[in-house]
Scaffold this active site. Structure first.
Site, mmCIF file in Angstrom:
data_model
loop_
_atom_site.group_PDB
_atom_site.id
_atom_site.type_symbol
_atom_site.label_atom_id
_atom_site.label_comp_id
_atom_site.label_asym_id
_atom_site.label_seq_id
_atom_site.Cartn_x
_atom_site.Cartn_y
_atom_site.Cartn_z
ATOM 1 N N LYS A 59 0.819 -1.213 0.000
ATOM 2 C CA LYS A 59 0.000 0.000 0.000
ATOM 3 C C LYS A 59 0.858 1.270 0.000
ATOM 4 O O LYS A 59 2.069 1.214 0.264
ATOM 5 C CB LYS A 59 -0.938 -0.037 1.212
ATOM 6 C CG LYS A 59 -1.970 -1.175 1.149
ATOM 7 C CD LYS A 59 -2.937 -1.117 2.329
ATOM 8 C CE LYS A 59 -3.991 -2.210 2.244
ATOM 9 N NZ LYS A 59 -4.989 -2.102 3.338
ATOM 10 N N TYR A 73 -12.538 -1.406 -3.797
ATOM 11 C CA TYR A 73 -13.027 -1.547 -2.424
ATOM 12 C C TYR A 73 -14.547 -1.383 -2.329
ATOM 13 O O TYR A 73 -15.059 -1.095 -1.252
ATOM 14 C CB TYR A 73 -12.326 -0.530 -1.520
ATOM 15 C CG TYR A 73 -10.944 -0.977 -1.077
ATOM 16 C CD1 TYR A 73 -10.767 -2.115 -0.285
ATOM 17 C CD2 TYR A 73 -9.810 -0.258 -1.443
ATOM 18 C CE1 TYR A 73 -9.504 -2.527 0.120
ATOM 19 C CE2 TYR A 73 -8.541 -0.665 -1.033
ATOM 20 C CZ TYR A 73 -8.400 -1.803 -0.246
ATOM 21 O OH TYR A 73 -7.155 -2.212 0.172
ATOM 22 N N ASN A 100 -2.031 -0.059 7.023
ATOM 23 C CA ASN A 100 -1.553 -1.372 7.482
ATOM 24 C C ASN A 100 -0.699 -2.097 6.444
ATOM 25 O O ASN A 100 -0.605 -3.320 6.433
ATOM 26 C CB ASN A 100 -2.735 -2.217 7.949
ATOM 27 C CG ASN A 100 -3.765 -2.421 6.858
ATOM 28 O OD1 ASN A 100 -3.548 -2.026 5.710
ATOM 29 N ND2 ASN A 100 -4.878 -3.052 7.183
ATOM 30 N N HIS A 126 -2.244 -5.485 1.421
ATOM 31 C CA HIS A 126 -3.565 -6.068 1.149
ATOM 32 C C HIS A 126 -3.380 -7.520 0.737
ATOM 33 O O HIS A 126 -2.381 -7.863 0.100
ATOM 34 C CB HIS A 126 -4.253 -5.310 -0.001
ATOM 35 C CG HIS A 126 -5.469 -6.024 -0.530
ATOM 36 N ND1 HIS A 126 -6.711 -5.858 0.019
ATOM 37 C CD2 HIS A 126 -5.609 -6.938 -1.532
ATOM 38 C CE1 HIS A 126 -7.579 -6.646 -0.617
ATOM 39 N NE2 HIS A 126 -6.936 -7.297 -1.570
ATOM 40 N N GLU A 134 -9.659 -10.186 -7.972
ATOM 41 C CA GLU A 134 -8.697 -9.125 -7.648
ATOM 42 C C GLU A 134 -7.415 -9.238 -8.476
ATOM 43 O O GLU A 134 -6.846 -8.222 -8.884
ATOM 44 C CB GLU A 134 -8.368 -9.149 -6.150
ATOM 45 C CG GLU A 134 -9.550 -8.681 -5.302
ATOM 46 C CD GLU A 134 -9.256 -8.611 -3.818
ATOM 47 O OE1 GLU A 134 -10.128 -8.132 -3.082
ATOM 48 O OE2 GLU A 134 -8.163 -9.039 -3.376
#
Ligand code: IDP
Ligand code: MG
Length: 140
Positions: A9, A49, A112, A115, A126
């Site tokens: 990310k 998302y 975080n 993913h 995805e």
């Protein structure tokens, strides 16, 4: 033997953690079958998302995920979907087990670091969201 999608990310790319994350993947004997640097547009991040569109954190999550480039990864190997989720750790770094990527590098439940797809169905959709078939190494 299904492939899964990993994303490094924007927080991690900014903090120059790309190498560290890929090192963990290699150390775990997961197989890197595809990789690309992408800066998501708002529309693409919203689409990726969309399952979370009714959550209170959705808008902030889309802001975050479009705040800089990400590295999208196709990760393979035996039980890759579960093993990558295990290596990442709990969504909230504070709750993640020691030595997981999120525990070691995550700074908040939002920022975080990584993913990972959560099921065979999402893994398939995805991976296809980021990669065409020719961009993924075949499973020899
Ligand atoms: P996951 O990434 O562990 O599968 P999800 O529940 O699918 O977790 O949430 C997607 C992403 O949305 C998380 O990785 C995190 O970046 C963000 N997120 C999840 N829950 C929260 C929250 O309560 N506040 C802020 N951001 C969140
Ligand atoms: Mg999820």
């Amino acid at each position: 033997m299904a492939n899964t999608l990993g994303i490094i990310k924007p927080d991690a790319v900014r903090r120059k953690l790309v190498g560290k994350v890929i090192e963990r993947i290699e150390r775990d004997d997961l197989i890197l079958r595809g990789a690309k640097v992408v800066h998501l547009t708002r529309e693409r991040a919203e689409q990726f998302y969309s399952v979370h569109q009714d959550k209170p954190f959705y808008r902030s999550l889309v802001d975050f995920m479009t705040s800089g480039p990400v590295v999208a990864l196709v990760i393979g190997g035996h039980n890759a979907i579960d093993r990558w989720r295990t290596l990442m750790g709990n969504t909230d770094p504070a709750k993640a087990k020691y030595h997981t990527i999120r525990r070691e590098y995550g700074t908040s439940i939002e920022k975080n670091v990584v993913h990972g797809s959560d099921s065979p169905q999402t893994a398939m959709s995805e991976v296809a969201f980021f990669f065409s078939d020719e961009e993924i190494l075949p499973k020899d």
